[in-house]
Scaffold this motif. Structure first.
Motif, PDB file in Angstrom:
ATOM      1  N   PRO A 159       0.789  -1.307   0.001  1.00  0.00           N
ATOM      2  CA  PRO A 159       0.057  -0.086   0.038  1.00  0.00           C
ATOM      3  C   PRO A 159       0.790   1.193  -0.073  1.00  0.00           C
ATOM      4  O   PRO A 159       0.546   2.387  -0.690  1.00  0.00           O
ATOM      5  CB  PRO A 159      -0.829  -0.349   1.533  1.00  0.00           C
ATOM      6  N   LEU A 160       1.876   1.281   0.554  1.00  0.00           N
ATOM      7  CA  LEU A 160       2.893   2.430   0.514  1.00  0.00           C
ATOM      8  C   LEU A 160       3.406   2.932  -0.760  1.00  0.00           C
ATOM      9  O   LEU A 160       3.242   3.776  -1.159  1.00  0.00           O
ATOM     10  CB  LEU A 160       4.064   2.399   1.632  1.00  0.00           C
ATOM     11  N   ALA A 161       3.951   1.690  -1.512  1.00  0.00           N
ATOM     12  CA  ALA A 161       4.138   1.844  -2.825  1.00  0.00           C
ATOM     13  C   ALA A 161       3.097   2.502  -3.576  1.00  0.00           C
ATOM     14  O   ALA A 161       3.269   3.533  -4.389  1.00  0.00           O
ATOM     15  CB  ALA A 161       4.717   0.564  -3.709  1.00  0.00           C
ATOM     16  N   GLY A 162       1.821   2.029  -3.546  1.00  0.00           N
ATOM     17  CA  GLY A 162       0.851   2.289  -4.136  1.00  0.00           C
ATOM     18  C   GLY A 162       0.500   3.734  -3.896  1.00  0.00           C
ATOM     19  O   GLY A 162      -0.026   4.713  -4.822  1.00  0.00           O
ATOM     20  N   MET A 163       0.644   4.123  -2.783  1.00  0.00           N
ATOM     21  CA  MET A 163       0.234   5.651  -2.220  1.00  0.00           C
ATOM     22  C   MET A 163       1.415   6.591  -2.746  1.00  0.00           C
ATOM     23  O   MET A 163       1.100   7.570  -3.415  1.00  0.00           O
ATOM     24  CB  MET A 163       0.474   5.730  -0.698  1.00  0.00           C
TER      25      MET A 163
END
Length: 826
Positions: free
Chosen positions: A22-26
């Motif tokens: 999720p951090l990469a997607g954010m």
């Protein structure tokens, strides 16, 4: 989806859960990518306000991937998508019919990113349930955790910071963007970034080992540890006793308001002088030694120099005492303004909660405010990387509600599926990219050394007379300057300037670490860059910069200062009275360099589409937020900031904790299915349903049998049990000799290289660049860092100067070929 953003033409399917994916997607969504979060029936696995923050700017779609209909819908989206992100355990996506081969079959140009805890090809670790703390424990993050803890005899130490996920997300995001940029030349790619590999790389400076390391570079704490080991004395110092071993220019002082004030003003010419002058102690300067430290210590006229770390024993106490008294005369906010104006690196200590409301954090956009449907007005970390002229950077939308995506889904499914356009070329993603590197110390040089592994040609430009001592420039540069060529120029001279701008005209990318004021002093303004080359990208990294200007934007700072300001040090130390640096050199430095690479990746992708260059940015303070991502939010009614902190922390509770087994320490992670976890092991099954004193009872049980027994007992389950490794032990177990030829970086999770033919004349052990593992693109293992200035003549010849002109530049001081006779002065 906003148009005209750097990544508004990119679509991402985010299958990530918990933190790393999720951090990469954010990060991609924060650059304007259309990110679709895929939720399982019943909603996200991690139901936490932090997950809502990580979901900002994304759409949400619920799919049952275990059903044929759900898989087919996922593949239909893949046909119309550029990037897929997942961080399941190895093999999960294949079992769902969504492995790399299946994705590539429906979309040959797909860029897929996998973020497993350990390498999928690692026979020892691939099957281990890789909870964040399990990765940290096995890699060695909790062991021998900093000089303070070692001198106090505290081992292990637990920290809740998600370093592995932060480093992994940054590596993964930059790789996706570099692969996208090269897709027309090389086609699609599958990239694996094992989080444990990323963690070891991020902590590389704690794994560095130099043969016969000279005593002059050892801090008083290191020397005290060696003395105690040599004399058979215990490591049992109290926290207060440690102050005797802290450098006066590298420690926390108490101000008139009782708040701690942290200074890191050593190793750089003029920084200690600025500190003493701000404190009204300028008269001391007449009594303190200062001389060239790029000679062997045997040739020094005194036992230390003001421009070199550490302060000598002869002056350490009197300097500390004078500075303690001076700091007590003003409150911390006054000192912060005075130090900032004087360009003396320092900051007030703050907690995470205080940082989230700090005037600079809010003004600069390092913290943003979002109206969230569940939490109301929510403060949360801002962009972790950004482009200076991207108008949408500050526009944030709250995290999505599941199944709110039906209209957009219908639109997407009407699109024509992607067709293959890549040429399936070979080489690195950044082959041919010319990078001019103006950085120093750790964070800035990390950018260039990272780009070099992907094929970039990096030229390091440093001043004729060094502004940083050999400890920072040479010792840290053993890793940070690998894969570069080096030239020394005096940019204050006309001839040096002329040579510099010839290099700028040939460059595709310039990297620098400095404030806006420092960038302006180099004349690297947006207008000037556009005049020289409108496609040129400047990557700028600093301490306190943000998408907007704030009161501290032009203050100087380093890794430890970002730790102090954003709450890392008060958490690690256990409160505002006992702040401690977070144990590891480069905790934030290396990550900020990786985030700057993310910003460059977005700039390159925009350049490909629009032909527009610009300024790509990252900051230490933003990276300080990133390592605290699971805590970096606040709103009215938020539960207390009660994460584990301080010297006695061992974990989050009985089911996520360090325990002493019969033969050593282990980490036990069973945050879900707790009764099931205990029930499967006969030694523990009678504790199912036990509430009272469970931590104590588990401590007694684990202590009865060795670590190997417990790892076998929980093998193959969702419970993670692992021995607590050490960073040095992990390095040594994966060590390969450079002289033996090709270094294998593809199979094992952990790899290190012994540069046993190093030009320094000593061997040096460094972590191998194996966090990023593409299926198609090549990775270059860089050779040893050059001696500063060794390529000056070669580079000037390439720029069109003849031998006579080059010799004249050297004779007049406009250029130079070295800082010292030896690679590493002793």
């Amino acid at each position: 989806m906003q148009k005209n953003r750097p990544l508004s033409h990119v679509r991402v399917l985010d299958f990530g859960h918990y933190l790393a994916g999720p951090l990469a997607g954010m990060m991609l969504a924060d650059f304007g990518a259309e990110v679709i979060r895929i939720d399982p029936p019943g909603g996200p696995k991690w139901k936490d306000p932090a997950f809502d923050m990580l979901s900002r700017g994304k759409h949400a779609l619920t799919l049952d991937l275990k059903s044929a209909a759900g898989r087919e819908m996922a593949l239909e989206l893949v046909r119309r998508t550029d990037v897929v992100i997942e961080n399941f355990r190895p093999g999960v996506m294949e079992r769902l019919g969504l492995g790399p081969a299946a994705l590539r079959q429906v979309n040959p140009d797909i860029i897929s990113l996998s973020l497993p805890g350990f390498a999928s090809t690692d026979p020892e670790f691939a099957g281990l349930a890789a909870w964040e703390a399990v990765i940290a424990a096995r890699t060695g993050q909790f062991t021998d955790m900093g000089l303070n803890r070692r001198l106090m005899g505290i081992n292990p130490s637990f920290t809740p910071l998600g370093l592995a996920s932060a480093y992994g997300a940054a590596f993964g995001t930059m790789s996706v963007l570099f692969a996208l940029n090269a897709r027309g030349r090389m086609g699609g790619d599958h990239i694996e970034v094992p989080l444990a590999s990323a963690l070891l790389e991020g902590l590389v400076y704690n794994c560095e080992k130099v043969e016969d390391y000279p005593d002059r570079y050892k801090s008083p704490r290191e020397q005290e540890l060696e003395r105690r080991a040599r004399e058979g004395l215990p490591n049992d110092l109290s926290f207060d006793e440690l102050s005797e071993f802290l450098d006066p220019f590298y420690r926390t002082y108490t101000c008139a308001d009782g708040r701690g004030f942290y200074i890191v003003s050593c190793s750089v010419v003029n920084h200690p002088q600025r500190v003493l002058e701000v404190l009204g102690l300028g008269d001391l300067l007449k009594e303190l030694p200062d001389f060239d430290v790029y000679v062997d210590q045997a040739d020094w006229p005194a036992d230390w120099a003001l421009r070199s770390y550490p302060v000598g024993a002869s002056d350490r106490r009197r300097l500390s005492d004078a500075m303690k008294a001076a700091f007590l005369t003003r409150p911390s906010h006054e000192w912060e303004a005075l130090f900032g104006a004087a360009k003396a690196p320092a900051t007030a200590q703050r907690s995470t909660a205080e940082w989230l409301t700090a005037s600079h954090a809010l003004a600069a956009g390092l913290v943003v405010e979002i109206d969230d449907p569940r939490y109301g007005r929510m403060r949360q970390m801002g962009n972790l990387a950004w482009l200076a002229d991207d108008p949408g950077t500050m526009d944030k939308n709250a995290g999505p509600e599941a199944d709110d995506f039906q209209d957009d889904l219908s639109r997407i499914l009407k699109e024509t599926p992607r067709t293959s356009s890549g040429d399936k070329g070979k080489g690195g993603w950044l082959d041919g990219l010319k990078v001019l590197d103006l950085t120093n110390v750790i964070a800035g040089p990390t950018i260039g050394s990272t780009l070099a592994r992907f094929g970039a040609q990096v030229t390091l430009v440093q001043p004729v007379r060094p502004s940083v001592d050999p400890w920072n420039a040479v010792v840290f540069g053993l890793h940070a300057q690998r894969g570069k060529e080096s030239i020394l120029l005096d940019l204050r001279s006309g001839a040096g300037q002329e040579a510099f701008w010839r290099m700028v005209a040939e460059a595709d990318v310039i990297t620098m670490n400095g404030t806006d004021q420092q960038r302006a002093s180099l004349r690297l303004t947006e207008n000037r860059l556009k005049e020289v080359n409108p496609r040129l990208i400047l990557v700028q990294l600093d301490a306190w910069g943000g998408p907007r200007r704030g009161p501290k934007s032009d203050h100087l700072g380093y890794d430890d200062l970002a730790q102090a300001a954003t709450g890392v040090m008060t958490r690690f130390g256990g409160g505002p009275k006992t702040p401690e640096e977070h144990a590891h050199f480069g905790t934030i430095d290396a990550l900020t360099g990786y985030c700057a690479c993310v910003a460059l990746g977005a700039a390159l992708e925009r350049l490909k589409v629009t032909g527009q260059g610009g300024i790509a940015r990252a900051a230490l303070a933003a990276a300080g937020e990133m390592i605290q991502a699971q805590f970096m939010y606040d709103f009215d009614g938020r539960r207390e900031f009660d994460e584990p902190s301080g010297r006695t922390a061992r974990g989050w509770g009985p089911f996520y904790r360090c325990y002493a087994a019969l033969d050593g320490w282990l980490f036990f992670a069973a945050p879900t299915g707790r009764d099931t976890a205990l029930g499967r092991v006969p030694d523990l099954s009678d504790l199912v349903g036990c509430e009272a004193d469970l931590e104590e009872k588990l401590s007694e049980r684990f202590a009865q049998k060795p670590v190997a027994h417990w790892t076998r007992a929980f093998a193959g389950s969702s419970v993670g049990v692992t021995v607590l490794g050490s960073l040095h032990g992990t390095r040594d177990a994966g060590l390969q000799l450079e002289s033996k030829g090709k270094i294998d970086i593809c199979k094992a999770t952990f790899r290190a290289v012994r540069h046993d033919q190093h030009p320094m004349g000593r061997w040096v052990d460094l972590v191998a660049p194996n966090a990023v593992r593409p299926s198609q693109a090549g990775i270059t293992i860089p050779g040893p860092a050059p001696k500063y200035g060794q390529d000056t003549r070669k580079i000037l010849l390439r720029l069109g100067y003849n031998n006579a002109e080059i010799q004249h530049m050297i004779d007049t001081g406009a250029a130079a070929e070295c800082w010292s006779q030896k690679y590493l002065p002793e």
